[in-house]
Design an enzyme around this catalytic site. Structure first.
Site, PDB file in Angstrom:
ATOM      1  N   LYS A  94     -32.936 -24.214  -0.369  1.00 35.30           N
ATOM      2  CA  LYS A  94     -31.632 -23.552  -0.421  1.00 35.30           C
ATOM      3  C   LYS A  94     -31.747 -22.065  -0.113  1.00 35.30           C
ATOM      4  O   LYS A  94     -30.931 -21.498   0.633  1.00 35.30           O
ATOM      5  CB  LYS A  94     -30.999 -23.752  -1.810  1.00 35.30           C
ATOM      6  CG  LYS A  94     -30.612 -25.192  -2.108  1.00 35.30           C
ATOM      7  CD  LYS A  94     -30.059 -25.333  -3.513  1.00 35.30           C
ATOM      8  CE  LYS A  94     -29.667 -26.775  -3.808  1.00 35.30           C
ATOM      9  NZ  LYS A  94     -29.151 -26.971  -5.178  1.00 35.30           N
TER      10      LYS A  94
ATOM     11  N   SER B  38     -24.871 -29.240  -8.156  1.00 32.03           N
ATOM     12  CA  SER B  38     -25.261 -27.821  -8.052  1.00 32.03           C
ATOM     13  C   SER B  38     -24.181 -26.916  -7.478  1.00 32.03           C
ATOM     14  O   SER B  38     -24.363 -25.699  -7.423  1.00 32.03           O
ATOM     15  CB  SER B  38     -26.528 -27.701  -7.194  1.00 32.03           C
ATOM     16  OG  SER B  38     -26.300 -28.177  -5.881  1.00 32.03           O
TER      17      SER B  38
END
Length: 791
Positions: free
Chosen positions: A740, A697
């Site tokens: 996140k 990611s």
């Protein structure tokens, strides 16, 4: 000495024998035993008739006849209840005690009762003497020697005989006297002794004595053999057990017939009948109880069987917690005990609703096995306790962290020393109910080695289709776990085996926001910590402003454990002042926090203070929540080589190479001279090099940092990004978006770039976080660069 007309073992040889053909003498009945001619015995008399007869004998020639009773329980025997052959004896002397009379008597000769007079105060009889029939043949002489040798052997093997009597026999005695003396020492019944008394033929009497002696010698040899083997085979502990067994035998002979053992067996029998076991379990328990009953006390297996029976009896075969499930009450308990966790609470209420609808129906199985997954300190265990509280059931917890032996789950076989049930049945036994709320903590940390795979053993326990007959190696009988509500917890799902994970319904716990931490601290932690340190609101006040300062400057975690520790430090320091005599209420200030906790561990936010070239902000997911990640790129003259540092995993290294390849393939679109790339070495570094990092990611973050370094365009300080990048510049979906984004909010980020395919996950983001952050869904890396780079 004996009691109430019974014969003692105090016998000596009689040197003389008196012969009388027909005389009228007093008669005394003795309850047990036989008086033989040529023997001396001490008797104790208590019955009036017996005492009167002794007194009468003492007034005359001191001669009296002793007859044995056919039944020792009769108090006042008649002629039919006495043997017709007895012994004419001489009363040597008497000694009177309380209500009793002791007399030393010597047997003279065998007599037969011709007529018994029962009319007077004592028995009298007309008697005739029975003469010995003596055979002078060599066979009789040999028989006499053989009897003497057998008697000597018996004494050597441990037969109890008076020393003086033994020495007289060894020094020489006639066949008849020898036979009578030995007969008086035999351990046989009164009836058999009477048979020897009635045997006038000396040779036949010797033969019968030899038979009895042979049996005694055999028993004595076996006893000596057993004693020798016991001494060699067993150690001190087992020797004590043998002595206890002998003590048990002695008590049995004395009338104390093992009452404790019998009581224990009876107690176990009653317990097996009462606890409500299934038929097959009850049959197994009774079978083991019969084995225990037949066993000797010295058998070490008896202890194992007792322990097994105790365990089986203590299992809650038919005991249930009778709590009433109320959904409004359950909802109130969940809201009262926990702040936030909206989705988790909703799913738990759905679970409880299904459970309530199934109560009273044919199926009692729990709807499914819940698995709480989240960072440490987010409330997984406490939610389990709240479920038990709402259901009115007992709560038990077993930590599986570090377990590597299958026997920890299924138990050990009974053949092993120290065997015990597995942890599941031990916890059920401790709970004393068959339907507790059972939490299996840290299920993701179960290991395996050569001793087996514990996670495989959990499959049967956690499968609603199989656990109605869970088999433990120790119990060896099925136990019904279908009514147990199993809840598992884990920090990550990756390490849980697929077969086990397939049986679990996963409920994910995200990290708390700063506002949620503040509310948790204000509602729960402050009161808990102050109570544990002996303080109250009269001693200390921590304003909201100070709480927020501790949260922002001294903690950075998904849960609240570090926050609780920091508050605990503050309260402990105040407790010291109070213990020293400080009586005024202390109100905490940010300055006092700095003095007590030291310098701030974390800056108010992690976002960069200015726009930087070659420095991009990314977002990462960890097992303890989300985190902010920085990617630095430096350029140097060289040959176009790429260096990657920061302890990057293989997947992350591949992401960096894919990002660099995309930049080289699109130099015209990005306005980067190709020659510059060919003559420039690139170094990609992710700070905090001691921390391992991996995952795809960070691809868009690395691409943005590389483009920024080559184009000299700074990256906006308030922008963070996440997403996987392909060689053609597409931005792919990632996981852990909620964690996140919460980390970005914690760090003061205002704009977050996410893959467009992750737009569906924005509904999971808390409202207060969405209010402060602007989301930019993108499909291509070009869109990322337009948003992230300063124009």
């Amino acid at each position: 000495m004996t009691t109430d007309d019974q014969i003692s073992v105090e016998q000596v040889l009689l040197p003389q024998k008196t012969e009388q053909k027909e005389i009228l003498v007093p008669v005394v009945a003795i309850r047990e035993g036989v008086i033989f001619p040529s023997t001396e015995t001490v008797l104790t008399f208590g019955r009036p008739r017996s005492i009167n007869a002794i007194h009468e004998a003492m007034r005359g020639e001191k001669k009296i006849v002793f007859l044995s009773q056919k039944k020792d329980s009769i108090q006042d025997p008649t002629a039919q209840e006495l043997y017709s052959v007895g012994t004419l004896s001489y009363v040597d002397r008497t000694l009177k005690t309380d209500k009793e009379l002791n007399a030393l008597v010597r047997g003279l000769t065998r007599v037969r009762i011709e007529r018994l007079d029962e009319s007077g105060p004592y028995l009298r009889a007309v008697i005739s003497e029975i003469h010995d029939i003596i055979d002078q043949s060599p066979e009789s002489e040999a028989l006499t020697k053989h009897v003497l040798n057998e008697f000597k052997q018996a004494v050597n093997l441990g037969k109890s005989v008076e020393f003086l009597n033994f020495m007289k026999l060894m020094s020489g005695a006639g066949p008849s006297e020898l036979a009578d003396q030995i007969a008086s020492t035999l351990e046989i019944t009164t009836a058999k002794k009477q048979q020897l008394l009635e045997t006038a033929e000396v040779r036949l009497r010797l033969e019968r004595i030899i038979e009895h002696l042979a049996k005694e010698i055999k028993v004595l040899e076996i006893e000596r053999n057993i004693t020798n083997k016991t001494q060699k085979k067993f150690d001190k502990h087992v020797r004590e057990q043998v002595l206890r067994e002998r003590l048990h035998t002695i008590k049995k002979e004395l009338g104390d017939d093992g009452e404790d053992d019998e009581k224990e067996i009876e107690d176990l029998q009653r317990a097996i009948s009462k606890v409500g076991m299934p038929k097959e379990v009850k049959a197994k328990a009774r079978k083991e109880l019969k084995r225990l009953e037949r066993m000797s006390m010295s058998n070490p297996e008896g202890g194992y069987i007792r322990t097994w029976l105790d365990t089986v009896i203590e299992m809650p075969w038919n005991k249930r917690s009778k709590g009433i499930l109320s959904l409004p009450k359950a909802e109130h308990i969940l809201e009262e005990d926990h702040y936030g966790l909206k989705e988790v609470k909703e799913r738990i209420l759905e679970y409880l609703a299904v459970l309530k609808l199934k109560i009273g129906k044919t199926s009692q199985k729990s709807p499914t096995i819940l698995c709480f997954v989240g960072a440490p300190g987010v409330g997984k265990t406490s939610i389990g306790r709240s479920i038990a509280k709402a259901l009115g059931r007992k709560f038990v917890k077993v930590s599986l962290g570090g377990i590597r032996d299958e026997a920890e789950i299924r138990g050990h076989r009974r053949t092993y020393v120290g065997a015990m049930p597995g942890r599941i049945l031990q916890a059920i036994r401790t709970a004393e109910t068959k339907n507790p709320v059972f939490m299996l903590d840290e299920i993701d940390k179960v290991g395996n080695d050569f001793r087996g795979d514990p996670s495989a053993a959990l499959l049967e326990a956690l499968d609603p289709e199989q656990n109605h007959g869970f088999s433990d190696h120790y119990l060896e009988v099925p136990f019904d776990l279908s009514e147990v509500i199993f809840i598992t917890t884990a920090n990550v799902l990756d390490t849980i085996p697929p077969a086990l994970r397939d049986r679990l319904e996963v409920i994910e716990y995200s990290g708390y926001t700063e506002d949620e931490k503040f509310e948790i601290a204000r509602r729960h932690l402050l009161h808990k910590v102050m109570n544990s340190n002996g303080l109250s609101e009269k001693n200390l006040v921590i304003p909201d402003e100070v709480l927020r300062t501790i949260i922002k400057l001294y903690t950075r975690e998904a849960g609240v454990r570090s926050l609780e520790r920091e508050i605990d430090k503050v309260v402990r320091k105040v407790a010291v002042k109070v213990a020293k005599g400080h009586t005024k209420k202390i109100t905490m200030t940010p300055k006092m926090v700095d003095e007590m906790l030291g310098a701030a561990k974390y800056l108010p936010n992690l976002a960069e203070k200015k726009n930087e070239v070659g420095l991009a902000t990314g977002l990462a997911w960890t097992s303890v929540g989300g985190d902010v990640l920085f990617v630095e790129v430096a350029l140097m003259e060289g040959k176009g080589e790429v260096t990657l540092t920061g302890q990057l995993g293989k997947v992350m290294q591949e992401s960096a190479k894919a990002a660099y390849t995309y930049v080289r393939a699109n130099t015209k679109k990005l306005h980067i001279p190709l020659k510059l790339i060919a003559k420039t070495d690139i170094h990609v570094h992710v700070p905090e090099g001691a921390v391992p990092k991996d995952g795809p990611s960070a691809g868009v973050t690395m691409t943005t940092a590389i483009v920024s370094a080559f184009t000299k365009r700074p990256v906006k300080k308030n922008v963070a990004m996440t997403g996987e990048v392909t060689l053609r510049g597409r931005v792919l979906e990632i996981g852990g978006l909620k964690e996140k984004v919460i980390a970005a909010h914690r760090a003061g980020i205002t704009d977050v770039i996410i893959p467009k395919s992750n737009t569906k996950d924005l509904r999971e983001i808390p409202d207060n976080v969405q209010k402060d952050i602007t989301f930019h869904p993108v499909e291509m890396i070009d869109d990322v660069l337009k948003i992230a780079l300063v124009r």
